[in-house]
Design a protein around this motif. Structure first.
Motif, PDB file in Angstrom:
ATOM      1  N   VAL A  68       0.815  -1.223   0.000  1.00 26.77           N
ATOM      2  CA  VAL A  68       0.000   0.000   0.000  1.00 26.77           C
ATOM      3  C   VAL A  68       0.851   1.278   0.000  1.00 26.77           C
ATOM      4  O   VAL A  68       0.330   2.353  -0.295  1.00 26.77           O
ATOM      5  CB  VAL A  68      -0.999   0.044   1.182  1.00 26.77           C
ATOM      6  CG1 VAL A  68      -2.020  -1.064   1.047  1.00 26.77           C
ATOM      7  CG2 VAL A  68      -0.282  -0.033   2.519  1.00 26.77           C
ATOM      8  N   LYS A  69       2.138   1.155   0.328  1.00 22.59           N
ATOM      9  CA  LYS A  69       3.016   2.326   0.243  1.00 22.59           C
ATOM     10  C   LYS A  69       4.051   2.144  -0.875  1.00 22.59           C
ATOM     11  O   LYS A  69       5.043   2.871  -0.930  1.00 22.59           O
ATOM     12  CB  LYS A  69       3.739   2.550   1.589  1.00 22.59           C
ATOM     13  CG  LYS A  69       2.825   2.906   2.742  1.00 22.59           C
ATOM     14  CD  LYS A  69       2.200   4.274   2.600  1.00 22.59           C
ATOM     15  CE  LYS A  69       3.194   5.372   2.914  1.00 22.59           C
ATOM     16  NZ  LYS A  69       2.553   6.716   2.799  1.00 22.59           N
ATOM     17  N   ASN A  70       3.843   1.164  -1.721  1.00 25.95           N
ATOM     18  CA  ASN A  70       4.781   0.906  -2.812  1.00 25.95           C
ATOM     19  C   ASN A  70       4.765   2.083  -3.811  1.00 25.95           C
ATOM     20  O   ASN A  70       3.693   2.522  -4.219  1.00 25.95           O
ATOM     21  CB  ASN A  70       4.348  -0.402  -3.506  1.00 25.95           C
ATOM     22  CG  ASN A  70       5.214  -0.740  -4.692  1.00 25.95           C
ATOM     23  OD1 ASN A  70       5.081  -0.139  -5.742  1.00 25.95           O
ATOM     24  ND2 ASN A  70       6.097  -1.688  -4.519  1.00 25.95           N
ATOM     25  N   PRO A  71       5.929   2.590  -4.197  1.00 21.82           N
ATOM     26  CA  PRO A  71       5.959   3.770  -5.080  1.00 21.82           C
ATOM     27  C   PRO A  71       5.253   3.535  -6.423  1.00 21.82           C
ATOM     28  O   PRO A  71       4.617   4.451  -6.941  1.00 21.82           O
ATOM     29  CB  PRO A  71       7.454   4.005  -5.296  1.00 21.82           C
ATOM     30  CG  PRO A  71       8.145   3.285  -4.194  1.00 21.82           C
ATOM     31  CD  PRO A  71       7.267   2.155  -3.777  1.00 21.82           C
ATOM     32  N   ALA A  72       5.357   2.324  -6.965  1.00 26.27           N
ATOM     33  CA  ALA A  72       4.694   2.044  -8.248  1.00 26.27           C
ATOM     34  C   ALA A  72       3.176   2.123  -8.081  1.00 26.27           C
ATOM     35  O   ALA A  72       2.475   2.754  -8.884  1.00 26.27           O
ATOM     36  CB  ALA A  72       5.091   0.660  -8.745  1.00 26.27           C
ATOM     37  N   GLN A  78      -2.714   7.496  -8.283  1.00 27.54           N
ATOM     38  CA  GLN A  78      -3.014   8.875  -8.697  1.00 27.54           C
ATOM     39  C   GLN A  78      -3.998   8.892  -9.866  1.00 27.54           C
ATOM     40  O   GLN A  78      -4.768   9.829 -10.034  1.00 27.54           O
ATOM     41  CB  GLN A  78      -1.727   9.593  -9.090  1.00 27.54           C
ATOM     42  CG  GLN A  78      -0.848   9.914  -7.898  1.00 27.54           C
ATOM     43  CD  GLN A  78       0.533  10.405  -8.303  1.00 27.54           C
ATOM     44  OE1 GLN A  78       0.783  10.685  -9.463  1.00 27.54           O
ATOM     45  NE2 GLN A  78       1.434  10.481  -7.345  1.00 27.54           N
ATOM     46  N   ARG A  79      -3.984   7.837 -10.685  1.00 34.57           N
ATOM     47  CA  ARG A  79      -4.867   7.778 -11.862  1.00 34.57           C
ATOM     48  C   ARG A  79      -6.060   6.850 -11.668  1.00 34.57           C
ATOM     49  O   ARG A  79      -7.142   7.113 -12.160  1.00 34.57           O
ATOM     50  CB  ARG A  79      -4.086   7.251 -13.068  1.00 34.57           C
ATOM     51  CG  ARG A  79      -3.115   8.232 -13.656  1.00 34.57           C
ATOM     52  CD  ARG A  79      -2.265   7.531 -14.695  1.00 34.57           C
ATOM     53  NE  ARG A  79      -1.336   8.457 -15.306  1.00 34.57           N
ATOM     54  CZ  ARG A  79      -1.510   9.011 -16.504  1.00 34.57           C
ATOM     55  NH1 ARG A  79      -2.578   8.714 -17.215  1.00 34.57           N
ATOM     56  NH2 ARG A  79      -0.619   9.847 -16.995  1.00 34.57           N
ATOM     57  N   TYR A  80      -5.810   5.730 -10.995  1.00 36.83           N
ATOM     58  CA  TYR A  80      -6.827   4.678 -10.907  1.00 36.83           C
ATOM     59  C   TYR A  80      -7.116   4.346  -9.446  1.00 36.83           C
ATOM     60  O   TYR A  80      -6.521   4.899  -8.535  1.00 36.83           O
ATOM     61  CB  TYR A  80      -6.343   3.408 -11.616  1.00 36.83           C
ATOM     62  CG  TYR A  80      -5.692   3.643 -12.944  1.00 36.83           C
ATOM     63  CD1 TYR A  80      -6.399   4.240 -13.991  1.00 36.83           C
ATOM     64  CD2 TYR A  80      -4.359   3.281 -13.166  1.00 36.83           C
ATOM     65  CE1 TYR A  80      -5.796   4.465 -15.222  1.00 36.83           C
ATOM     66  CE2 TYR A  80      -3.750   3.497 -14.391  1.00 36.83           C
ATOM     67  CZ  TYR A  80      -4.467   4.092 -15.417  1.00 36.83           C
ATOM     68  OH  TYR A  80      -3.871   4.321 -16.625  1.00 36.83           O
ATOM     69  N   ARG A  81      -7.979   3.333  -9.287  1.00 38.27           N
ATOM     70  CA  ARG A  81      -8.182   2.800  -7.936  1.00 38.27           C
ATOM     71  C   ARG A  81      -7.507   1.437  -7.836  1.00 38.27           C
ATOM     72  O   ARG A  81      -7.750   0.561  -8.674  1.00 38.27           O
ATOM     73  CB  ARG A  81      -9.670   2.686  -7.638  1.00 38.27           C
ATOM     74  CG  ARG A  81     -10.277   4.072  -7.450  1.00 38.27           C
ATOM     75  CD  ARG A  81     -11.552   4.001  -6.675  1.00 38.27           C
ATOM     76  NE  ARG A  81     -12.664   4.350  -7.524  1.00 38.27           N
ATOM     77  CZ  ARG A  81     -13.854   4.705  -7.051  1.00 38.27           C
ATOM     78  NH1 ARG A  81     -14.094   4.754  -5.762  1.00 38.27           N
ATOM     79  NH2 ARG A  81     -14.837   5.013  -7.874  1.00 38.27           N
ATOM     80  N   MET A  82      -6.641   1.311  -6.856  1.00 34.88           N
ATOM     81  CA  MET A  82      -5.996   0.017  -6.593  1.00 34.88           C
ATOM     82  C   MET A  82      -6.863  -0.743  -5.589  1.00 34.88           C
ATOM     83  O   MET A  82      -7.417  -0.161  -4.657  1.00 34.88           O
ATOM     84  CB  MET A  82      -4.599   0.216  -6.000  1.00 34.88           C
ATOM     85  CG  MET A  82      -3.537   0.734  -6.968  1.00 34.88           C
ATOM     86  SD  MET A  82      -3.177  -0.363  -8.356  1.00 34.88           S
ATOM     87  CE  MET A  82      -2.644  -1.867  -7.546  1.00 34.88           C
TER      88      MET A  82
END
Lengths: 340, 198
Positions: A68-72, A78-82
């Motif tokens: 959940v804190k992975n930079p990728a 920022q664009r989608y929902r993970m």
């Protein structure tokens, strides 16, 4: 110190603890109950987006929460929902599921329920599956059913398994090649000579392979650049201010049966039934699922050539999202833009 | 991962051995001049992994009051670990406490209890075989709760201006069992005060 001051101190300590960190408020966090398991599903990222990337963690027995804190993934958010889902008896899943439910078939059923839940709760979003390592096997098994493929917009396979017995042979060869190179270059000669002797004395599938996986770590087969900052997980922050608990560090004995099934797993015949757009992302120096697996996977996929893509990360081993996070995110964004 | 569990189990074993160790040597140091408070009522902050907040209320009884004490206690508590679980628990503990002349004391407890865990999140869902999602109930699940803690504190009851109060800090290790086929360890911290009753 009188009693009132003491009580005031205790109260302030308690109130301080009540303040939530970002990981306790960010996104939506709910549970899916299925066959004895209560599995957390964390949806976070750009709330304006109808693109959902459902991440299938590795293992069996890993956790999606450590990403959940992975930079990728932060960049993708920022664009989608993970969507971070912990599978049954894995990570932060709760409940007491029966050992009999630890089958690939049940995991596929659980995954289908997660997909249906997202479709119902978020009004038919565009769902992309992303499977890493064991998650690659789970995603492949899920997508082998055409009804499931119809619910998914695209498949992103990250160093994913599909034929574990083959991978084990390649993985052993990866370490043997590394050992031979080290001996020629004069690095830790005695150690690597012992390793070669161990491989000679312990053929594949015949003994406990734990020692192989220790050697694989030494050969940088899991992490190509062990010192790289991007591979670190902020465990202290996760422990103090997130859903994280010590369960994320445990390995459930319930999963033993699934691991046996995983080792025998051969999904090569099913690969030709996959026809949806697919992005294969692989670390060049992956010693777990060596890169030859990626090339075979690309070849065997039923997806038309124009809709399947293979990207090899030049400075990654088993987890390119950790080791080359920005390129990883860019590849995923490019793929999703092609199949919006 | 296995190593963490082994270390936790080993820590628990060491505490148990200490609890069960002979206490004759310590008893020889008992003095009769100290106030003999036999009962205590405690209120404490209870933080699972330190920061997930909760509280514990305890009643304790000294079986052997004095500088060296054997203690039994009944505890009732709970905490909230947001986006994981909300817990309620009760347990019985026995322990020993040794107080130095300065009022500083060390203590250790071991016990067993009942732990009820409720999912904490933005909802619980079930999905039918036809793919229909619906909200599910949250009745909680019950677990066995072995617990060990060690503590240190100040006893204010035997100073010149005696206050019948003890302050304490107790690092705590407890387990939630069975959890996914194993015993899930929890690290917690208790910080509180005990009102002493003669």
């Amino acid at each position: 110190m009188n009693l009132s001051k003491l009580l005031l101190f205790l109260l302030s300590f308690w109130l301080t603890s009540c303040f939530n960190g970002e990981l306790q408020t960010d996104g939506t966090y709910f549970f899916l109950r299925s066959a004895g398991a209560d599995m957390p599903v964390w949806v976070k990222g750009n709330t304006q987006s109808d693109v959902f990337i459902l991440f299938l963690h590795g293992g069996p027995g890993g956790t999606a929460h450590e990403y959940v804190k992975n930079p990728a993934f932060s960049r993708l958010e920022q664009r989608y929902r993970m969507v971070y889902w912990d599978q049954r008896a894995s990570g932060l899943s709760q409940g007491n599921p029966l050992p009999e439910s630890m089958t690939l078939s049940q995991f596929v059923t659980d995954l289908d329920k997660v997909v249906d839940l997202l479709r119902s709760k978020y009004n038919q979003p565009k769902i992309y599956l992303m499977g890493h390592s064991w998650g690659g096997a789970l995603g492949t098994a899920y997508l082998a059913d055409g009804r499931h493929q119809a619910k998914i917009r695209g498949w992103i396979n990250v160093d994913g398994s599909y034929y574990e017995r083959g991978a084990i042979l390649l993985s052993r060869q990866f370490v043997i090649d590394y050992a031979n190179r080290a001996i020629i270059e004069g690095r830790e000669v005695a150690f690597w000579q012992d390793a070669l002797n161990w491989y000679q004395a312990n053929p594949p599938y015949t003994t406990d392979q734990d020692h192989h996986y220790q050697l694989l770590d030494r050969a940088n087969g899991n992490v190509y650049r062990p010192q790289a900052d991007s591979t670190t997980v902020p465990y202290v922050q996760l422990a103090l201010r997130s859903p994280f608990s010590l369960a994320a560090l445990q390995s459930s004995p319930l999963l033993a049966g699934l691991r046996d099934e995983f080792i025998q797993l051969d999904l090569r015949p099913q690969l030709k039934t996959l026809e949806l757009p697919t992005l294969i992302l692989w670390g060049k120096y992956d010693g777990n699922e060596p890169v030859a697996q990626a090339e075979e996977l690309y070849r065997l996929l039923g997806t038309p050539v124009k809709d399947k893509y293979l990207t090899i990360f030049a400075e990654s081993a088993h987890s390119p999202m950790d080791e080359e996070p920005f390129q990883f995110a860019s590849e995923v964004i490019r793929f999703i833009n092609r199949y919006p | 991962m296995k190593t963490t569990l082994q270390i936790l189990k080993r820590t628990g074993l060491v505490c148990l051995l200490l609890i069960l160790s002979p206490y004759k040597t310590v008893m020889a140091q008992q003095t009769g001049a100290l106030p003999a408070y036999k009962t205590g009522v405690s209120v404490s902050y209870f933080g699972d992994l330190i920061t997930h907040p909760g509280a514990v209320v305890s009643v304790e009884q000294s079986i052997l009051p004095g500088r060296y004490q054997l203690v039994g206690s009944l505890n009732l508590g709970g905490y909230i670990h947001k986006r994981n679980h909300t817990a309620l628990f009760t347990n019985l503990q026995i322990g020993q406490r040794y107080r130095f002349r300065s009022g500083f004391y060390l203590e250790q407890f071991v016990g067993l209890g009942y732990f009820r865990s409720y999912l904490n999140g933005d909802g619980i869902y079930e999905v039918s075989s036809t793919g229909v999602a619906s909200q599910a109930a949250n009745p909680g699940r019950g677990y066995v709760m072995p617990i060990i803690n060690v503590g240190a504190g100040w006893d204010l009851s035997h100073r010149r201006n005696a206050i019948p109060l003890r302050l304490f800090v107790r690092p705590t290790l407890f387990w939630q069992a069975p959890f996914n086929g194993y015993s899930l360890p929890h690290l917690a911290l208790q910080v509180g005060a005990t009102k002493l009753i003669p």
